[in-house]
Design a protein around this motif. Structure first.
Motif, PDB file in Angstrom:
ATOM      1  N   LEU A   1     -51.361  11.276  17.864  1.00 53.29           N
ATOM      2  CA  LEU A   1     -50.019  10.719  17.762  1.00 53.29           C
ATOM      3  C   LEU A   1     -49.043  11.862  17.490  1.00 53.29           C
ATOM      4  O   LEU A   1     -49.265  12.690  16.600  1.00 53.29           O
ATOM      5  CB  LEU A   1     -49.944   9.688  16.635  1.00 53.29           C
ATOM      6  N   ALA A   2     -47.972  11.893  18.248  1.00 52.79           N
ATOM      7  CA  ALA A   2     -47.014  12.990  18.139  1.00 52.79           C
ATOM      8  C   ALA A   2     -46.396  13.066  16.751  1.00 52.79           C
ATOM      9  O   ALA A   2     -46.126  12.044  16.110  1.00 52.79           O
ATOM     10  CB  ALA A   2     -45.918  12.833  19.188  1.00 52.79           C
ATOM     11  N   SER A   3     -46.171  14.284  16.287  1.00 50.62           N
ATOM     12  CA  SER A   3     -45.467  14.504  15.034  1.00 50.62           C
ATOM     13  C   SER A   3     -43.966  14.485  15.297  1.00 50.62           C
ATOM     14  O   SER A   3     -43.518  14.529  16.447  1.00 50.62           O
ATOM     15  CB  SER A   3     -45.873  15.845  14.424  1.00 50.62           C
ATOM     16  N   SER A   4     -43.190  14.427  14.230  1.00 55.53           N
ATOM     17  CA  SER A   4     -41.730  14.460  14.356  1.00 55.53           C
ATOM     18  C   SER A   4     -41.176  15.864  14.184  1.00 55.53           C
ATOM     19  O   SER A   4     -39.970  16.082  14.298  1.00 55.53           O
ATOM     20  CB  SER A   4     -41.094  13.528  13.314  1.00 55.53           C
ATOM     21  N   GLY A   5     -42.049  16.815  13.904  1.00 50.90           N
ATOM     22  CA  GLY A   5     -41.621  18.191  13.681  1.00 50.90           C
ATOM     23  C   GLY A   5     -42.669  18.923  12.873  1.00 50.90           C
ATOM     24  O   GLY A   5     -43.868  18.677  12.998  1.00 50.90           O
ATOM     25  N   VAL A   6     -42.222  19.815  11.996  1.00 48.13           N
ATOM     26  CA  VAL A   6     -43.151  20.587  11.166  1.00 48.13           C
ATOM     27  C   VAL A   6     -43.790  19.701  10.098  1.00 48.13           C
ATOM     28  O   VAL A   6     -44.829  20.049   9.544  1.00 48.13           O
ATOM     29  CB  VAL A   6     -42.417  21.786  10.526  1.00 48.13           C
ATOM     30  N   HIS A   7     -43.195  18.533   9.839  1.00 51.65           N
ATOM     31  CA  HIS A   7     -43.628  17.629   8.754  1.00 51.65           C
ATOM     32  C   HIS A   7     -43.458  18.333   7.419  1.00 51.65           C
ATOM     33  O   HIS A   7     -42.361  18.794   7.124  1.00 51.65           O
ATOM     34  CB  HIS A   7     -45.044  17.114   9.009  1.00 51.65           C
ATOM     35  N   SER A   8     -44.464  18.475   6.583  1.00 50.83           N
ATOM     36  CA  SER A   8     -44.231  19.051   5.251  1.00 50.83           C
ATOM     37  C   SER A   8     -45.246  20.124   4.897  1.00 50.83           C
ATOM     38  O   SER A   8     -45.610  20.282   3.728  1.00 50.83           O
ATOM     39  CB  SER A   8     -44.248  17.947   4.182  1.00 50.83           C
ATOM     40  N   ASN A   9     -45.713  20.853   5.893  1.00 52.54           N
ATOM     41  CA  ASN A   9     -46.655  21.950   5.646  1.00 52.54           C
ATOM     42  C   ASN A   9     -46.220  23.186   6.412  1.00 52.54           C
ATOM     43  O   ASN A   9     -45.671  23.092   7.500  1.00 52.54           O
ATOM     44  CB  ASN A   9     -48.072  21.549   6.087  1.00 52.54           C
ATOM     45  N   GLY A  10     -46.464  24.344   5.821  1.00 57.46           N
ATOM     46  CA  GLY A  10     -46.134  25.600   6.482  1.00 57.46           C
ATOM     47  C   GLY A  10     -44.743  26.116   6.199  1.00 57.46           C
ATOM     48  O   GLY A  10     -44.307  27.090   6.827  1.00 57.46           O
ATOM     49  N   TYR A  11     -44.038  25.504   5.263  1.00 63.45           N
ATOM     50  CA  TYR A  11     -42.638  25.890   5.055  1.00 63.45           C
ATOM     51  C   TYR A  11     -42.459  27.215   4.337  1.00 63.45           C
ATOM     52  O   TYR A  11     -41.395  27.843   4.445  1.00 63.45           O
ATOM     53  CB  TYR A  11     -41.875  24.773   4.339  1.00 63.45           C
TER      54      TYR A  11
END
Length: 363
Positions: A184-194
């Motif tokens: 399922l496609a993500s909406s962006g970076v989500h909340s990891n790797g920032y």
């Protein structure tokens, strides 16, 4: 001369500001009410009645998480309104992979000096995330701690409890060789790797308040701050239909480390990175940082926020139902016999990488 009389406010803590915040967020919290919870706040704890929610013999499932240094991005660019959705998403998406429906949520907001305008915006985002996920915000904690945080800084933590009827939980034991992997496609970076995103922004001198190089119609900060997608309402019906063998939430560790977490011994996930177009934001990050393919696949979701293991016979029907629920679905790979782990590769070898579960987690 009379000796100075100290108060809590002298030390930097305003009880009045805290009370004003509770009053201000009351309507936001009440708007998240659902069967089993009245979503009132102000007591020492929040009640939830699983029977009123329709459960007969439920197993409770709990998860907690934060938003990481994405919070700092929100603080630095005055984007407080939706960071609360990230907080909810990171918890409820972890519950749904167990087959559990999120029931209630509690938040923890900590800062050096309470600024009600900011706190209200953050809590409004938390309440919105709860409404999207269908869970009630039944309580939380606001901590004003002078000296603990720099001016304007705050941090968030979230706690969520869900339920699944006994015997219907997803444990990965149904996964078998030949199962198909849907992404399922993500909406962006989500909340990891920032931490890496923010390091790149600083080192490369990105102008976050200007249109993105890869999208002239949208500011770069808007791409980076886009909230984590909440998959609960689209996934819950298909989970309850019994057609999902396993789910993996793609968070820290990326595809390489999260997919193997739901695999039994003797099974390996093989993912074809050519099965979906790498989002422009991900391509931008990789190019800007000259990031090695394996590092990309271990740090970022690379455009896939949730992975489903399902029977090949169920693929057409599930794709149709998930698309009707608003998801973008890709057939990204399959389960095969082998060492428990995950291989992500593409035809040009740009994504080729392998992570053995035992080596990473059991050494």
């Amino acid at each position: 001369m009379a000796e100075k009389s100290y108060t809590y406010e002298t030390a930097g803590v305003s009880i009045a500001a805290g009370n004003a915040l509770v009053k201000a967020i009351g309507p936001l919290v009440k708007a998240t009410a659902r069967p089993g919870a009245d979503a009132e706040i102000g007591g020492f704890g929040g009640f939830f009645d699983p029977k009123a929610a329709g459960y007969k013999d439920p197993l409770l499932v709990a998860a907690n998480d934060g938003v990481g240094t994405k919070v700092k991005l929100a603080i630095d660019h005055d984007r407080h309104d939706r960071i609360g959705e990230d907080l909810v998403a990171m918890c409820v998406n972890d519950l749904i992979v167990q087959g559990a429906e999120p029931l209630f949520f509690l938040d923890y907001f900590a800062t050096g000096k309470l600024e009600n305008g900011v706190a209200e915006r953050v809590v409004a985002g938390i309440a919105e995330g709860c409404k999207i996920a269908g869970c009630a915000l039944i309580g939380g904690e606001t901590a004003e701690m002078p000296g603990m945080y720099a001016a304007g800084d705050y941090d968030l933590a979230g706690f969520c409890v869900g339920a699944v009827e006994r015997g219907e939980q997803l444990t990965g034991d149904k996964v078998a060789a030949g199962d198909v992997l849907l992404g399922l496609a993500s909406s962006g970076v989500h909340s990891n790797g920032y931490s890496l995103v923010r390091r790149l922004a600083a080192d490369k001198g990105w102008k976050l308040d200007r249109p993105a190089l890869f999208d002239p119609d949208r500011l770069l900060i808007d791409h980076l701050i886009e909230p984590t997608r909440i998959y609960v309402k689209s996934l819950l019906p298909v989970i309850r239909s019994g057609r999902i063998h396993a789910l993996a939430h793609i968070t820290g560790g990326g595809l390489l480390e999260n997919v193997p977490r739901v695999l039994p011994e003797g099974l390996h996930a093989r993912i074809d990175a050519d099965a979906w177009a790498q989002p422009r934001l991900m391509a931008f990050l990789q190019a800007q940082g000259n990031i090695e393919p394996e590092e990309m696949a271990r740090t970022f979701n690379c455009g896939i926020g949730m992975v489903l293991a399902v029977s090949a016979d169920d693929v057409p029907g599930l794709i149709a139902e998930l698309q009707a629920a608003g998801e973008t679905v890709h057939v990204i790979g399959a389960i095969e016999p082998g060492q428990r782990g995950c291989t992500v590769q593409g035809s040009d070898e740009a994504w080729s990488a392998r992570a053995a579960w035992e080596a990473v987690h059991l050494a």
